[in-house]
Design a protein around this motif. Structure first.
Motif, PDB file in Angstrom:
ATOM      1  N   TYR A  39       0.853  -1.210   0.000  1.00 44.37           N
ATOM      2  CA  TYR A  39       0.000   0.000   0.000  1.00 44.37           C
ATOM      3  C   TYR A  39       0.883   1.252   0.000  1.00 44.37           C
ATOM      4  O   TYR A  39       0.568   2.256  -0.644  1.00 44.37           O
ATOM      5  N   ARG A  40       2.000   1.181   0.731  1.00 42.63           N
ATOM      6  CA  ARG A  40       2.926   2.311   0.774  1.00 42.63           C
ATOM      7  C   ARG A  40       3.538   2.556  -0.613  1.00 42.63           C
ATOM      8  O   ARG A  40       3.701   3.704  -1.039  1.00 42.63           O
ATOM      9  N   ALA A  41       3.893   1.479  -1.300  1.00 46.11           N
ATOM     10  CA  ALA A  41       4.520   1.603  -2.617  1.00 46.11           C
ATOM     11  C   ALA A  41       3.563   2.280  -3.608  1.00 46.11           C
ATOM     12  O   ALA A  41       3.962   3.164  -4.369  1.00 46.11           O
ATOM     13  N   VAL A  42       2.285   1.886  -3.552  1.00 45.77           N
ATOM     14  CA  VAL A  42       1.302   2.518  -4.440  1.00 45.77           C
ATOM     15  C   VAL A  42       1.157   3.996  -4.069  1.00 45.77           C
ATOM     16  O   VAL A  42       1.057   4.870  -4.947  1.00 45.77           O
ATOM     17  N   THR A  43       1.197   4.299  -2.776  1.00 47.58           N
ATOM     18  CA  THR A  43       1.073   5.699  -2.331  1.00 47.58           C
ATOM     19  C   THR A  43       2.233   6.533  -2.885  1.00 47.58           C
ATOM     20  O   THR A  43       2.035   7.673  -3.323  1.00 47.58           O
ATOM     21  N   TYR A  44       3.420   5.955  -2.883  1.00 47.28           N
ATOM     22  CA  TYR A  44       4.580   6.679  -3.411  1.00 47.28           C
ATOM     23  C   TYR A  44       4.362   7.049  -4.878  1.00 47.28           C
ATOM     24  O   TYR A  44       4.543   8.194  -5.295  1.00 47.28           O
ATOM     25  N   ILE A  45       3.931   6.068  -5.667  1.00 44.50           N
ATOM     26  CA  ILE A  45       3.684   6.318  -7.100  1.00 44.50           C
ATOM     27  C   ILE A  45       2.566   7.354  -7.262  1.00 44.50           C
ATOM     28  O   ILE A  45       2.659   8.272  -8.072  1.00 44.50           O
ATOM     29  N   ALA A  46       1.516   7.211  -6.455  1.00 45.99           N
ATOM     30  CA  ALA A  46       0.362   8.109  -6.565  1.00 45.99           C
ATOM     31  C   ALA A  46       0.759   9.563  -6.277  1.00 45.99           C
ATOM     32  O   ALA A  46       0.347  10.480  -6.996  1.00 45.99           O
ATOM     33  N   LEU A  47       1.575   9.758  -5.245  1.00 39.61           N
ATOM     34  CA  LEU A  47       1.986  11.126  -4.900  1.00 39.61           C
ATOM     35  C   LEU A  47       2.952  11.672  -5.953  1.00 39.61           C
ATOM     36  O   LEU A  47       2.828  12.809  -6.389  1.00 39.61           O
ATOM     37  N   ARG A  48       3.863  10.818  -6.374  1.00 33.37           N
ATOM     38  CA  ARG A  48       4.858  11.257  -7.358  1.00 33.37           C
ATOM     39  C   ARG A  48       4.204  11.642  -8.689  1.00 33.37           C
ATOM     40  O   ARG A  48       4.575  12.617  -9.322  1.00 33.37           O
ATOM     41  N   ILE A  79      10.455  -6.219  -0.726  1.00 30.03           N
ATOM     42  CA  ILE A  79      10.853  -5.261  -1.758  1.00 30.03           C
ATOM     43  C   ILE A  79       9.735  -5.189  -2.785  1.00 30.03           C
ATOM     44  O   ILE A  79       9.311  -6.221  -3.314  1.00 30.03           O
ATOM     45  N   THR A  80       9.238  -3.990  -3.028  1.00 31.83           N
ATOM     46  CA  THR A  80       8.153  -3.837  -3.995  1.00 31.83           C
ATOM     47  C   THR A  80       8.693  -3.157  -5.251  1.00 31.83           C
ATOM     48  O   THR A  80       9.209  -2.043  -5.182  1.00 31.83           O
ATOM     49  N   ILE A  81       8.532  -3.845  -6.362  1.00 31.52           N
ATOM     50  CA  ILE A  81       8.980  -3.299  -7.647  1.00 31.52           C
ATOM     51  C   ILE A  81       7.731  -3.011  -8.471  1.00 31.52           C
ATOM     52  O   ILE A  81       6.913  -3.908  -8.705  1.00 31.52           O
ATOM     53  N   ILE A  82       7.571  -1.743  -8.856  1.00 31.10           N
ATOM     54  CA  ILE A  82       6.389  -1.366  -9.637  1.00 31.10           C
ATOM     55  C   ILE A  82       6.839  -0.906 -11.015  1.00 31.10           C
ATOM     56  O   ILE A  82       7.688  -0.012 -11.128  1.00 31.10           O
ATOM     57  N   ASN A  83       6.280  -1.542 -12.023  1.00 30.86           N
ATOM     58  CA  ASN A  83       6.673  -1.266 -13.420  1.00 30.86           C
ATOM     59  C   ASN A  83       8.196  -1.204 -13.562  1.00 30.86           C
ATOM     60  O   ASN A  83       8.749  -0.277 -14.157  1.00 30.86           O
ATOM     61  N   GLY A  84       8.864  -2.161 -12.946  1.00 28.85           N
ATOM     62  CA  GLY A  84      10.318  -2.281 -13.088  1.00 28.85           C
ATOM     63  C   GLY A  84      11.131  -1.416 -12.139  1.00 28.85           C
ATOM     64  O   GLY A  84      12.350  -1.511 -12.107  1.00 28.85           O
ATOM     65  N   GLU A  85      10.471  -0.568 -11.338  1.00 25.08           N
ATOM     66  CA  GLU A  85      11.208   0.347 -10.452  1.00 25.08           C
ATOM     67  C   GLU A  85      11.079  -0.104  -8.988  1.00 25.08           C
ATOM     68  O   GLU A  85       9.962  -0.280  -8.484  1.00 25.08           O
ATOM     69  N   ASP A  86      12.220  -0.277  -8.319  1.00 28.68           N
ATOM     70  CA  ASP A  86      12.194  -0.633  -6.903  1.00 28.68           C
ATOM     71  C   ASP A  86      11.903   0.636  -6.098  1.00 28.68           C
ATOM     72  O   ASP A  86      12.749   1.523  -5.990  1.00 28.68           O
ATOM     73  N   VAL A  87      10.698   0.722  -5.513  1.00 27.16           N
ATOM     74  CA  VAL A  87      10.305   1.946  -4.806  1.00 27.16           C
ATOM     75  C   VAL A  87      10.515   1.827  -3.297  1.00 27.16           C
ATOM     76  O   VAL A  87      10.234   2.770  -2.544  1.00 27.16           O
ATOM     77  N   THR A  88      11.025   0.681  -2.859  1.00 24.80           N
ATOM     78  CA  THR A  88      11.180   0.407  -1.425  1.00 24.80           C
ATOM     79  C   THR A  88      11.905   1.513  -0.638  1.00 24.80           C
ATOM     80  O   THR A  88      11.489   1.828   0.475  1.00 24.80           O
ATOM     81  N   PRO A  89      12.972   2.129  -1.190  1.00 22.89           N
ATOM     82  CA  PRO A  89      13.676   3.144  -0.392  1.00 22.89           C
ATOM     83  C   PRO A  89      12.820   4.376  -0.072  1.00 22.89           C
ATOM     84  O   PRO A  89      13.193   5.164   0.782  1.00 22.89           O
ATOM     85  N   PHE A  90      11.692   4.545  -0.757  1.00 20.49           N
ATOM     86  CA  PHE A  90      10.931   5.800  -0.619  1.00 20.49           C
ATOM     87  C   PHE A  90       9.628   5.660   0.161  1.00 20.49           C
ATOM     88  O   PHE A  90       8.859   6.604   0.237  1.00 20.49           O
TER      89      PHE A  90
END
Ligand code: DC
Length: 192
Positions: A39-48, A79-90
């Motif tokens: 859920y956090r990973a999706v939030t990162y993409i959504a905000l970005r 580790i969550t990778i979304i569309n090829g991008e590892d967003v875990t650090p964010f």
């Protein structure tokens, strides 16, 4: 014969679910999935990408474009990778903490993530933590736990985790954020 149980750990923010889940996974030599990280990973993409977090139709459309790959780090973290991008650090920033409950409220997003989580849990040999694991994601899990602690104790744990990144953090602010998140998570329409 090796035993590979399915374990569900539910509970509110800061209760220590992931600490316990990681230990359980290590001791039983099974996988660990931190569903909150998704859920956090999706939030990162959504905000970005400037999604409108309060527009369900838009969320439904956008989530369909995301392709997830889930891995486990050597330290046992998800580790969550979304569309090829590892967003875990964010995904552990204050901004994510403040917005993740809005993403977790969306029925379209829950539908997609619950499906993925069920697929990952299908084979057994996994411990998952989150808010709806025992009730929704893995209702058939033979081992279900609900882990909680007082608001003050949970705020203290979260504060310790976050202060290393933000030395100006105020524990009262952390407590207020957790209380607000508890309130949204507990009162949402789907899987409160
Ligand atoms: O456990 P956490 O703080 O990383 O969770 C982040 C958010 O995601 C929190 O607001 C609750 C939500 N969540 C959820 O709704 N269902 C899950 N299975 C896991 C997390």
């Amino acid at each position: 014969m090796e035993i590979r149980p399915t374990v569900a750990i539910d509970g509110p923010a800061g209760a220590g679910k992931s600490t316990v889940a990681k230990e359980v996974a290590k001791n039983l030599n099974i996988d660990y999935l931190d569903t909150g990280a998704m859920y956090r990973a999706v939030t990162y993409i959504a905000l970005r990408d400037y999604w409108d977090l309060h527009n369900e139709e838009e969320l439904n459309e956008k989530i369909q474009d995301l392709e997830f790959k889930i891995k486990t780090s050597e330290r046992g973290e998800t580790i969550t990778i979304i569309n090829g991008e590892d967003v875990t650090p964010f995904i552990r920033s204050a901004e994510i903490n403040q917005n993740v409950s809005f993403i977790a409220k969306s029925s379209a997003i829950r539908k997609k993530l619950v499906l993925l989580q069920r697929q990952l849990g299908e084979m057994g040999g996994i411990v998952m933590d989150g808010r709806d694991i025992g009730t929704r994601v893995l209702p058939q899990a033979p081992y279900k736990f609900f882990l909680t602690a007082s608001l003050g104790e949970r705020a203290k744990r979260r504060y310790k985790e976050l202060v290393t990144k933000d030395p100006n953090l105020n524990i009262k602010e952390v407590e207020k954020d957790i209380a607000k998140r508890d309130n949204i998570d507990k009162n949402r329409e789907i899987d409160p």
